[in-house]
Motif scaffolding. Structure first.
Motif, PDB file in Angstrom:
ATOM      1  N   ILE A  12      -8.925  12.801 -15.181  1.00 57.45           N
ATOM      2  CA  ILE A  12      -9.743  11.611 -15.014  1.00 57.45           C
ATOM      3  C   ILE A  12      -9.887  11.317 -13.522  1.00 57.45           C
ATOM      4  O   ILE A  12      -8.925  11.435 -12.768  1.00 57.45           O
ATOM      5  CB  ILE A  12      -9.109  10.379 -15.711  1.00 57.45           C
ATOM      6  CG1 ILE A  12      -8.889  10.657 -17.197  1.00 57.45           C
ATOM      7  CG2 ILE A  12      -9.955   9.126 -15.484  1.00 57.45           C
ATOM      8  CD1 ILE A  12     -10.141  10.867 -18.001  1.00 57.45           C
ATOM      9  N   VAL A  13     -11.090  10.928 -13.131  1.00 50.89           N
ATOM     10  CA  VAL A  13     -11.333  10.489 -11.765  1.00 50.89           C
ATOM     11  C   VAL A  13     -11.626   8.996 -11.788  1.00 50.89           C
ATOM     12  O   VAL A  13     -12.491   8.531 -12.538  1.00 50.89           O
ATOM     13  CB  VAL A  13     -12.501  11.264 -11.123  1.00 50.89           C
ATOM     14  CG1 VAL A  13     -12.942  10.611  -9.817  1.00 50.89           C
ATOM     15  CG2 VAL A  13     -12.104  12.710 -10.874  1.00 50.89           C
ATOM     16  N   VAL A  14     -10.861   8.241 -10.993  1.00 53.05           N
ATOM     17  CA  VAL A  14     -11.093   6.813 -10.809  1.00 53.05           C
ATOM     18  C   VAL A  14     -11.901   6.662  -9.524  1.00 53.05           C
ATOM     19  O   VAL A  14     -11.464   7.088  -8.456  1.00 53.05           O
ATOM     20  CB  VAL A  14      -9.771   6.028 -10.710  1.00 53.05           C
ATOM     21  CG1 VAL A  14     -10.044   4.553 -10.429  1.00 53.05           C
ATOM     22  CG2 VAL A  14      -8.944   6.195 -11.980  1.00 53.05           C
ATOM     23  N   VAL A  15     -13.076   6.063  -9.643  1.00 52.10           N
ATOM     24  CA  VAL A  15     -13.943   5.825  -8.493  1.00 52.10           C
ATOM     25  C   VAL A  15     -13.596   4.453  -7.923  1.00 52.10           C
ATOM     26  O   VAL A  15     -13.705   3.437  -8.609  1.00 52.10           O
ATOM     27  CB  VAL A  15     -15.435   5.906  -8.897  1.00 52.10           C
ATOM     28  CG1 VAL A  15     -16.326   5.636  -7.689  1.00 52.10           C
ATOM     29  CG2 VAL A  15     -15.744   7.272  -9.510  1.00 52.10           C
TER      30      VAL A  15
ATOM     31  N   PHE B   9      -7.085  -4.115  -7.973  1.00 60.73           N
ATOM     32  CA  PHE B   9      -6.236  -3.505  -8.989  1.00 60.73           C
ATOM     33  C   PHE B   9      -6.491  -2.014  -9.185  1.00 60.73           C
ATOM     34  O   PHE B   9      -5.939  -1.405 -10.102  1.00 60.73           O
ATOM     35  CB  PHE B   9      -6.417  -4.210 -10.341  1.00 60.73           C
ATOM     36  CG  PHE B   9      -6.143  -5.682 -10.306  1.00 60.73           C
ATOM     37  CD1 PHE B   9      -4.954  -6.182  -9.799  1.00 60.73           C
ATOM     38  CD2 PHE B   9      -7.073  -6.577 -10.795  1.00 60.73           C
ATOM     39  CE1 PHE B   9      -4.700  -7.546  -9.770  1.00 60.73           C
ATOM     40  CE2 PHE B   9      -6.828  -7.938 -10.775  1.00 60.73           C
ATOM     41  CZ  PHE B   9      -5.644  -8.423 -10.257  1.00 60.73           C
ATOM     42  N   THR B  10      -7.333  -1.411  -8.360  1.00 58.39           N
ATOM     43  CA  THR B  10      -7.728  -0.010  -8.563  1.00 58.39           C
ATOM     44  C   THR B  10      -6.527   0.920  -8.628  1.00 58.39           C
ATOM     45  O   THR B  10      -6.471   1.811  -9.477  1.00 58.39           O
ATOM     46  CB  THR B  10      -8.705   0.434  -7.461  1.00 58.39           C
ATOM     47  OG1 THR B  10      -9.849  -0.430  -7.487  1.00 58.39           O
ATOM     48  CG2 THR B  10      -9.159   1.870  -7.668  1.00 58.39           C
ATOM     49  N   HIS B  11      -5.551   0.712  -7.765  1.00 59.21           N
ATOM     50  CA  HIS B  11      -4.360   1.565  -7.776  1.00 59.21           C
ATOM     51  C   HIS B  11      -3.625   1.463  -9.110  1.00 59.21           C
ATOM     52  O   HIS B  11      -2.989   2.421  -9.553  1.00 59.21           O
ATOM     53  CB  HIS B  11      -3.441   1.228  -6.597  1.00 59.21           C
ATOM     54  CG  HIS B  11      -2.836  -0.136  -6.681  1.00 59.21           C
ATOM     55  ND1 HIS B  11      -3.565  -1.295  -6.452  1.00 59.21           N
ATOM     56  CD2 HIS B  11      -1.583  -0.534  -6.990  1.00 59.21           C
ATOM     57  CE1 HIS B  11      -2.781  -2.341  -6.616  1.00 59.21           C
ATOM     58  NE2 HIS B  11      -1.569  -1.915  -6.937  1.00 59.21           N
ATOM     59  N   LEU B  12      -3.712   0.301  -9.765  1.00 55.94           N
ATOM     60  CA  LEU B  12      -3.054   0.143 -11.066  1.00 55.94           C
ATOM     61  C   LEU B  12      -3.786   0.912 -12.163  1.00 55.94           C
ATOM     62  O   LEU B  12      -3.170   1.342 -13.138  1.00 55.94           O
ATOM     63  CB  LEU B  12      -2.960  -1.341 -11.440  1.00 55.94           C
ATOM     64  CG  LEU B  12      -2.072  -2.203 -10.546  1.00 55.94           C
ATOM     65  CD1 LEU B  12      -2.132  -3.660 -10.988  1.00 55.94           C
ATOM     66  CD2 LEU B  12      -0.639  -1.693 -10.542  1.00 55.94           C
ATOM     67  N   GLU B  13      -5.095   1.072 -12.030  1.00 55.59           N
ATOM     68  CA  GLU B  13      -5.853   1.890 -12.986  1.00 55.59           C
ATOM     69  C   GLU B  13      -5.369   3.335 -12.923  1.00 55.59           C
ATOM     70  O   GLU B  13      -5.100   3.952 -13.955  1.00 55.59           O
ATOM     71  CB  GLU B  13      -7.348   1.804 -12.690  1.00 55.59           C
ATOM     72  CG  GLU B  13      -7.902   0.422 -12.891  1.00 55.59           C
ATOM     73  CD  GLU B  13      -9.257   0.189 -12.274  1.00 55.59           C
ATOM     74  OE1 GLU B  13      -9.715  -0.965 -12.310  1.00 55.59           O
ATOM     75  OE2 GLU B  13      -9.873   1.143 -11.757  1.00 55.59           O
TER      76      GLU B  13
ATOM     77  N   LEU C  55     -14.972   3.751 -13.465  1.00 57.34           N
ATOM     78  CA  LEU C  55     -15.563   3.016 -12.350  1.00 57.34           C
ATOM     79  C   LEU C  55     -14.760   1.734 -12.194  1.00 57.34           C
ATOM     80  O   LEU C  55     -14.783   0.871 -13.073  1.00 57.34           O
ATOM     81  CB  LEU C  55     -17.033   2.698 -12.632  1.00 57.34           C
ATOM     82  CG  LEU C  55     -17.958   3.893 -12.819  1.00 57.34           C
ATOM     83  CD1 LEU C  55     -19.367   3.418 -13.167  1.00 57.34           C
ATOM     84  CD2 LEU C  55     -17.978   4.772 -11.578  1.00 57.34           C
ATOM     85  N   SER C  56     -14.041   1.619 -11.089  1.00 61.56           N
ATOM     86  CA  SER C  56     -13.117   0.505 -10.905  1.00 61.56           C
ATOM     87  C   SER C  56     -13.853  -0.803 -10.659  1.00 61.56           C
ATOM     88  O   SER C  56     -15.060  -0.830 -10.402  1.00 61.56           O
ATOM     89  CB  SER C  56     -12.177   0.783  -9.738  1.00 61.56           C
ATOM     90  OG  SER C  56     -12.800   0.480  -8.502  1.00 61.56           O
TER      91      SER C  56
ATOM     92  N   GLU D  19      -5.632  -2.674 -16.867  1.00 59.55           N
ATOM     93  CA  GLU D  19      -4.547  -2.080 -16.085  1.00 59.55           C
ATOM     94  C   GLU D  19      -3.478  -3.078 -15.649  1.00 59.55           C
ATOM     95  O   GLU D  19      -2.438  -2.669 -15.142  1.00 59.55           O
ATOM     96  CB  GLU D  19      -5.128  -1.371 -14.853  1.00 59.55           C
ATOM     97  CG  GLU D  19      -5.686  -2.287 -13.779  1.00 59.55           C
ATOM     98  CD  GLU D  19      -7.115  -2.752 -14.007  1.00 59.55           C
ATOM     99  OE1 GLU D  19      -7.707  -3.283 -13.048  1.00 59.55           O
ATOM    100  OE2 GLU D  19      -7.650  -2.600 -15.125  1.00 59.55           O
ATOM    101  N   VAL D  20      -3.707  -4.378 -15.840  1.00 56.62           N
ATOM    102  CA  VAL D  20      -2.743  -5.364 -15.350  1.00 56.62           C
ATOM    103  C   VAL D  20      -1.812  -5.826 -16.471  1.00 56.62           C
ATOM    104  O   VAL D  20      -2.175  -5.807 -17.643  1.00 56.62           O
ATOM    105  CB  VAL D  20      -3.443  -6.583 -14.692  1.00 56.62           C
ATOM    106  CG1 VAL D  20      -4.268  -6.149 -13.494  1.00 56.62           C
ATOM    107  CG2 VAL D  20      -4.275  -7.358 -15.687  1.00 56.62           C
ATOM    108  N   ALA D  21      -0.624  -6.254 -16.091  1.00 55.97           N
ATOM    109  CA  ALA D  21       0.394  -6.663 -17.068  1.00 55.97           C
ATOM    110  C   ALA D  21      -0.039  -7.890 -17.871  1.00 55.97           C
ATOM    111  O   ALA D  21       0.406  -8.068 -19.005  1.00 55.97           O
ATOM    112  CB  ALA D  21       1.716  -6.946 -16.350  1.00 55.97           C
ATOM    113  N   HIS D  22      -0.900  -8.727 -17.312  1.00 54.96           N
ATOM    114  CA  HIS D  22      -1.355  -9.939 -18.013  1.00 54.96           C
ATOM    115  C   HIS D  22      -2.239  -9.620 -19.220  1.00 54.96           C
ATOM    116  O   HIS D  22      -2.456 -10.488 -20.059  1.00 54.96           O
ATOM    117  CB  HIS D  22      -2.139 -10.845 -17.067  1.00 54.96           C
ATOM    118  CG  HIS D  22      -1.347 -11.343 -15.907  1.00 54.96           C
ATOM    119  ND1 HIS D  22      -0.125 -11.955 -16.029  1.00 54.96           N
ATOM    120  CD2 HIS D  22      -1.605 -11.310 -14.577  1.00 54.96           C
ATOM    121  CE1 HIS D  22       0.327 -12.288 -14.837  1.00 54.96           C
ATOM    122  NE2 HIS D  22      -0.550 -11.904 -13.937  1.00 54.96           N
TER     123      HIS D  22
END
Length: 181
Positions: free
Chosen positions: A4-7, A13-17, A47-48, A163-166
């Motif tokens: 997978i590529v995250v753009v 939060f992109t790093h968390l994705e 796509l972040s 991607e976030v804990a919430h």
């Protein structure tokens, strides 16, 4: 192994994705949104989120790669805008804990979350009108379009941040996306 590529659209939060996908045992790369899609070999694209459409680089060009695409927050808005939908300012604004109602239990991305789930989302901007071919898959009291899908083209979007804990069951959203990849 699925790749997978995250753009990166410069979201906080992109790093968390990337980490959430890596934690699911997936090979993940994070690329700048100025990267030429022709230089990317992936089984799926995320796509972040990010601060603005004006800083989205070449993100819309990734829709032509013929692989599943998941747009998160700004990423979903980019998909809608590029494919003929309409994006506008949200009435609510900033980040909030929101109860989302799943309106399409058969949807491959969010259907398994039915009947509802709690999410962490920003509503500064949001999809106001779906692009042709897309189905509304989730809504809330705060936002009419919390999620959308075009399963025929494997294009998906969520207004919230899985991607976030919430966000409850965010990992499940990524797992469902990986099934499509």
């Amino acid at each position: 192994m699925t790749h997978i590529v995250v753009v990166d659209n410069h979201g906080q939060f992109t790093h968390l994705e990337k980490r959430a996908l890596r934690d699911l045992g997936v090979d993940v790369d994070l690329v700048e949104n100025t990267t030429d899609p022709a230089d990317v070999d992936a089984d799926g694209i995320v796509l972040s989120g990010g601060p603005s459409m004006e800083r989205a680089g070449r993100s819309a060009d990734y829709l032509d790669l013929d692989v599943p695409v998941l747009g998160i927050c700004l990423g979903m808005q980019l998909i809608a805008d590029e494919l003929g939908g309409r994006v506008g300012s949200g009435d609510y604004g900033g980040y909030a804990d929101v109860t989302v109602d799943i309106v399409d239990e058969d949807d491959p991305l969010v259907g398994s979350l039915a009947p509802e789930t709690r999410v962490w989302a920003s509503h500064a901007d949001e999809v106001k009108e779906l692009p042709e071919g897309f189905t509304l898959t989730a809504t809330s009291d705060v936002c009419d379009v919390e999620a959308m899908s075009d399963a025929d083209r494997d294009l998906y979007g969520v207004q919230w941040h899985p991607e976030v804990a919430h966000t409850e069951r965010g990992e499940e959203v990524f797992e469902n996306f990986l099934e499509r990849c």
